[in-house]
Design a protein around this motif. Structure first.
Motif, short mmCIF file in Angstrom:
data_model
loop_
_atom_site.label_atom_id
_atom_site.label_comp_id
_atom_site.label_asym_id
_atom_site.label_seq_id
_atom_site.Cartn_x
_atom_site.Cartn_y
_atom_site.Cartn_z
N GLU A 28 44.83 52.16 44.82
CA GLU A 28 43.70 51.24 44.95
C GLU A 28 42.57 51.62 43.99
O GLU A 28 41.91 50.74 43.43
CB GLU A 28 43.18 51.21 46.39
CG GLU A 28 44.16 50.62 47.38
CD GLU A 28 44.56 49.19 47.04
OE1 GLU A 28 43.73 48.43 46.51
OE2 GLU A 28 45.72 48.83 47.30
N LEU A 29 42.34 52.91 43.79
CA LEU A 29 41.32 53.32 42.82
C LEU A 29 41.70 52.89 41.41
O LEU A 29 40.86 52.40 40.65
CB LEU A 29 41.11 54.84 42.86
CG LEU A 29 40.31 55.36 44.03
CD1 LEU A 29 40.28 56.88 44.01
CD2 LEU A 29 38.90 54.80 44.03
N THR B 213 31.11 51.36 47.92
CA THR B 213 31.99 50.62 47.02
C THR B 213 33.39 51.21 47.04
O THR B 213 34.39 50.48 47.15
CB THR B 213 31.43 50.65 45.59
OG1 THR B 213 30.14 50.02 45.58
CG2 THR B 213 32.36 49.93 44.62
N ARG C 287 35.15 50.39 50.22
CA ARG C 287 35.63 49.00 50.22
C ARG C 287 36.90 48.87 49.38
O ARG C 287 37.83 48.16 49.75
CB ARG C 287 34.52 48.08 49.70
CG ARG C 287 34.83 46.61 49.89
CD ARG C 287 33.70 45.70 49.45
NE ARG C 287 33.49 45.79 48.00
CZ ARG C 287 32.42 46.33 47.40
NH1 ARG C 287 31.44 46.85 48.11
NH2 ARG C 287 32.32 46.37 46.09
N TRP C 288 36.94 49.55 48.23
CA TRP C 288 38.12 49.49 47.36
C TRP C 288 39.36 50.05 48.05
O TRP C 288 40.46 49.53 47.90
CB TRP C 288 37.89 50.28 46.09
CG TRP C 288 36.99 49.68 45.09
CD1 TRP C 288 36.46 48.42 45.07
CD2 TRP C 288 36.48 50.32 43.91
NE1 TRP C 288 35.66 48.26 43.97
CE2 TRP C 288 35.65 49.40 43.24
CE3 TRP C 288 36.64 51.58 43.37
CZ2 TRP C 288 35.00 49.70 42.05
CZ3 TRP C 288 35.99 51.89 42.19
CH2 TRP C 288 35.18 50.95 41.54
N THR C 289 39.19 51.19 48.76
CA THR C 289 40.34 51.95 49.23
C THR C 289 40.63 51.85 50.71
O THR C 289 41.74 52.14 51.14
CB THR C 289 40.16 53.44 48.89
OG1 THR C 289 39.01 53.94 49.58
CG2 THR C 289 40.03 53.67 47.40
N ARG D 52 43.59 50.42 40.61
CA ARG D 52 43.49 48.96 40.57
C ARG D 52 42.06 48.50 40.28
O ARG D 52 41.83 47.50 39.62
CB ARG D 52 43.97 48.37 41.89
CG ARG D 52 43.94 46.86 41.93
CD ARG D 52 44.55 46.31 43.20
NE ARG D 52 46.00 46.50 43.13
CZ ARG D 52 46.75 46.97 44.12
NH1 ARG D 52 46.22 47.30 45.26
NH2 ARG D 52 48.06 47.11 43.97
N ASN D 53 41.07 49.27 40.76
CA ASN D 53 39.68 48.86 40.65
C ASN D 53 38.87 49.61 39.60
O ASN D 53 37.76 49.18 39.28
CB ASN D 53 38.98 49.03 42.01
CG ASN D 53 39.49 48.03 43.02
OD1 ASN D 53 39.15 46.87 42.95
ND2 ASN D 53 40.32 48.48 43.94
N SER D 54 39.38 50.71 39.08
CA SER D 54 38.57 51.54 38.19
C SER D 54 39.34 51.90 36.92
O SER D 54 40.31 52.68 36.96
CB SER D 54 38.15 52.83 38.91
OG SER D 54 37.53 53.71 38.02
N ASP D 55 38.90 51.37 35.80
CA ASP D 55 39.50 51.73 34.52
C ASP D 55 39.26 53.20 34.18
O ASP D 55 40.10 53.83 33.54
CB ASP D 55 38.94 50.86 33.39
CG ASP D 55 39.39 49.41 33.50
OD1 ASP D 55 40.44 49.16 34.13
OD2 ASP D 55 38.69 48.53 32.97
#
Length: 86
Positions: A68-69, A39, A42-44, A71-74
């Motif tokens: 990118e992290l 995962t 894929r995000w980064t 952007r995808n991880s609160d």
């Protein structure tokens, strides 16, 4: 009532170094399974070995990977804001 010993809840003062703080955030959200590694890859767009080093707290992401992290991880965003004192 919380026990005197055991899990330490993180705050801005006890997060530790940057790499360990990011590792804590990623593991708390995704765990440490191979699926978590895929995962994050894929995000980064980062390689498998790189992501495993992030999860182990050996190194931390920099530059575009960090963006990118966030952007995808609160959780990663929250940890970085705590470290920054915001």
């Amino acid at each position: 009532m919380l026990p005197k010993k055991g899990i330490v809840f993180p705050n801005g003062k006890n997060l530790g170094p940057y790499a360990l703080a990011v590792a804590y955030a990623l593991k708390s959200q995704l765990g440490t399974t191979h699926r978590a590694v895929k995962t994050i890859m894929r995000w980064t767009g980062a390689g498998e070995r790189t992501v495993k080093n992030w999860l182990a707290g050996v190194t931390g992401p920099n530059g575009q990977h960090l963006v990118e992290l966030i952007r995808n991880s609160d959780e990663v965003l929250d940890v970085l804001l705590l470290m920054a004192g915001r």
